[in-house]
Design a protein around this motif. Sequence first.
Motif, short mmCIF file in Angstrom:
data_model
loop_
_atom_site.label_atom_id
_atom_site.label_comp_id
_atom_site.label_asym_id
_atom_site.label_seq_id
_atom_site.Cartn_x
_atom_site.Cartn_y
_atom_site.Cartn_z
N GLY A 47 -1.76 -14.27 42.70
CA GLY A 47 -2.93 -14.75 43.46
C GLY A 47 -3.12 -14.04 44.78
O GLY A 47 -4.07 -14.34 45.52
N SER A 48 -2.24 -13.10 45.09
CA SER A 48 -2.32 -12.37 46.37
C SER A 48 -2.80 -10.94 46.19
O SER A 48 -2.64 -10.11 47.09
CB SER A 48 -0.94 -12.37 47.05
N VAL A 49 -3.38 -10.65 45.02
CA VAL A 49 -3.86 -9.28 44.76
C VAL A 49 -5.37 -9.27 44.53
O VAL A 49 -6.15 -9.01 45.45
CB VAL A 49 -3.12 -8.64 43.57
N LEU A 50 -5.81 -9.54 43.31
CA LEU A 50 -7.23 -9.44 42.97
C LEU A 50 -8.11 -10.39 43.80
O LEU A 50 -9.17 -9.97 44.29
CB LEU A 50 -7.43 -9.70 41.47
N PRO A 51 -7.73 -11.67 43.99
CA PRO A 51 -8.56 -12.54 44.84
C PRO A 51 -8.72 -12.01 46.25
O PRO A 51 -9.80 -12.11 46.85
CB PRO A 51 -7.78 -13.87 44.83
N VAL A 52 -7.66 -11.39 46.77
CA VAL A 52 -7.70 -10.85 48.13
C VAL A 52 -8.65 -9.65 48.19
O VAL A 52 -9.43 -9.50 49.14
CB VAL A 52 -6.28 -10.45 48.59
N PHE A 53 -8.62 -8.77 47.16
CA PHE A 53 -9.52 -7.62 47.13
C PHE A 53 -10.99 -8.07 47.11
O PHE A 53 -11.83 -7.54 47.85
CB PHE A 53 -9.24 -6.75 45.90
N LEU A 54 -11.31 -9.03 46.23
CA LEU A 54 -12.70 -9.49 46.12
C LEU A 54 -13.18 -10.14 47.41
O LEU A 54 -14.31 -9.92 47.85
CB LEU A 54 -12.84 -10.47 44.95
N TYR A 55 -12.33 -10.94 48.01
CA TYR A 55 -12.70 -11.58 49.28
C TYR A 55 -13.00 -10.52 50.34
O TYR A 55 -13.98 -10.61 51.08
CB TYR A 55 -11.58 -12.50 49.74
N ALA A 56 -12.13 -9.50 50.42
CA ALA A 56 -12.31 -8.45 51.43
C ALA A 56 -13.63 -7.72 51.27
O ALA A 56 -14.27 -7.33 52.25
CB ALA A 56 -11.15 -7.46 51.36
N ILE A 57 -14.06 -7.53 50.02
CA ILE A 57 -15.31 -6.81 49.75
C ILE A 57 -16.54 -7.63 50.17
O ILE A 57 -17.50 -7.09 50.71
CB ILE A 57 -15.41 -6.45 48.26
N ILE A 58 -16.49 -8.95 49.95
CA ILE A 58 -17.69 -9.79 50.13
C ILE A 58 -17.78 -10.44 51.51
O ILE A 58 -18.87 -10.58 52.06
CB ILE A 58 -17.72 -10.89 49.04
N THR A 59 -16.66 -10.81 52.10
CA THR A 59 -16.68 -11.60 53.33
C THR A 59 -17.41 -10.92 54.48
O THR A 59 -17.47 -9.68 54.55
CB THR A 59 -15.25 -11.94 53.78
N SER A 60 -17.94 -11.72 55.38
CA SER A 60 -18.55 -11.21 56.61
C SER A 60 -17.58 -11.29 57.78
O SER A 60 -17.91 -10.90 58.90
CB SER A 60 -19.82 -11.99 56.94
N SER A 61 -16.39 -11.82 57.55
CA SER A 61 -15.37 -11.91 58.59
C SER A 61 -14.52 -10.65 58.60
O SER A 61 -14.00 -10.24 57.56
CB SER A 61 -14.47 -13.12 58.37
#
Length: 706
Positions: A47-61
């Motif tokens: 849970g610390s790989v793919l979810p983290v990549f997707l969040y990094a791409i989309i987030t505004s933070s």
Amino acid sequence: MSNQINYKKSYLPKDILSGIVVALVSIPISMGYAQIAGLPVVYGLYGSVLPVFLYAIITSSPQFVFGVDATPAALVGGTLASLEIALGSEEAIAVVPVITMVTACWLLLFFVLKAGRLVNYISKPVMGGFISGIGCTIMLMQVPKLFGGNAGTGELFILLYHIWEELDSFNLLSAVLGVGTVIILQIARKKLPKVPMSVLMMAIGAGLTAFLHVDRYGVKLLPAVEPGLPKLALPDFSLILLDLEEIVVLSLTIALVIMAQTLLATNNYALKYNYKINNNREVLAYAAGNVASAFVGCCPVNGSVSRSGIADQYGCKSQLMSVTAGITMVLVLLFGTGLLKYLPVPVLTGIVFSALMGILEVDIAKKAWKADKKEFGIFMAAYIGVLILGTIYGVVLGVILSFIAVIIRAVIPPKAFLGMIPGHEGLHNLSRHKNAYPIAHTIVYRFSGNLFFANINAFQEDIENALKEDTKQVIVDARGIGSIDITAAERLVILKRNLNTRGIYFYLTEHADAVNDQLRAFGASALIEEGSVRRTVSLALRAAGVNKPYPLEGIEKAEEYSYVEANERLAEFEWAFGESAGEKMEALADEVGEKIVHSGDYSIENIIKTESDASWGRVGLFDEDELINRLEVYFLKLEEQGYENIEEIEAKLEERRHEIEEKIKDLNPEALELLRKHREEIEERLKERNPEYFEKYMRMRENTTH
């Protein structure tokens, strides 16, 4: 990746370093939370790989960390227990990603509905108590693992009983390792905040196993983790039928917690570093991260306050940090899992325990205790509710109490009786200032809340209880009243009439003009028509015949002090009557003009007295200037009917106009220019509506001024 403005090359080393540190810290924490959620420890790494990549791409933070976290893990673990599914079992491994995917669906729905704005309506004490309750619950679950026992599930009393039972499994070396890890991490947090001490403790624990073989003395180790990346698989949605209602409700709760907790924390960082967050885009990022987590078989993922704090300490400036953390975790899964089997469970538990201590909102509780005991009560209700009743019931209780607090504030808003301090401007709370004195024969009452059916009784009783035998006027400072309802409007009319029968004037002042519109809409226009609605407190005092310097109770001779309000120079009729202000002013001019003619007294003193005795009462300086203009037109009409003494009346009116100009000039020289512009607007309207009278009016003005 989130947009970065003016990204500098100097940020690159800090982003990469903070990403590596976050990944290393995440290894023990995410593994521990995976266990709490009922999964094998390796799923925490997944849970610390793919979810983290997707969040990094989309987030505004640019700097927030996303991954496996305490609250969702605890909620899932508690649900598995209620469903009687053994933690770590094959059934748990199948059910957890289903819960995660349903959570992602709720987050997608929140994104479509733009529900991110709802986070503004969640009370901070409720959220603080909720998170603290969750943290304490998880810590109690983990306590037995600190001394060699097994983790528990359930609420407070069940967990305490479980800890007592697990004392039979007490292992001294395990307790030393577990408690020692917690103590060292807490000291390091204060003394060495930038040192990734949890990573060092993990390395020390692994070293103790490799060289001293602590496992031979009864210390439990993590199970072996197979190397390799996670396999993607669609969750088995048929498992929802195990308990449709509980899984759907639980997933909704987790989605709400993810959205609220992460948005609040993310916006706090945005405020701290002066950038903006797109709340709806954030919710989409959370949904995408949880879809990815479901496909790798992990529990719901959330924003991590503790790891975001670590990234901040190392100078993180962009989501390159998250990308680096994800790549680091990939390398661990491919080449470093063999080392994880050397990690003692008490050390891992101590790391998780210490991280959980960091999410306890002690500061919020302290601030609430000092500032507002009701807020503290709400915090404690949510906190204790989660501990005793469980997560869902606890937060429901806290939210209910939060709404009750809102109702209480609306029903009992701040209020005070006001007076004056000699030598100082403005009005002051009599109960807070010993050197403040009431204005003689006057009650000035400030009510700082909307007026409606639930508080109009208290409003009326406060005023009636404050009345004295010598009270001549009651003035409400209503600047805090933004709206009223029909009940309040009716009661205001009744209150005014009751006071008037006792020879007491009643005035409502300082409020927004929208309140006047509501008064008219609710049938309380008499308050406006009869002059009980005034723009400012000073204008109400003027209308009541109380002149400056105002006489104060307890002071024989009033000192010379100034009490001038900027709003005193505004056109009050326009504020009170809105679009019908012109008609009302013309009607007032007819009323005053008729009384002057009837009296036969054209002196300035009688003109002022007649204005004061009119239905509206004495008008402000701006409005009196307009009233004089309309009186001139009124007398021009009489001249056509053969009325004499017009020149004498016009001379007095012009003299009064000059006095008004001088007074306004004394108040504020800039206001005189405003007055003249206002006069030009009135004359322009007269010219449009009645050109014939306008020409006569201008000739008369010219003759009088010359």
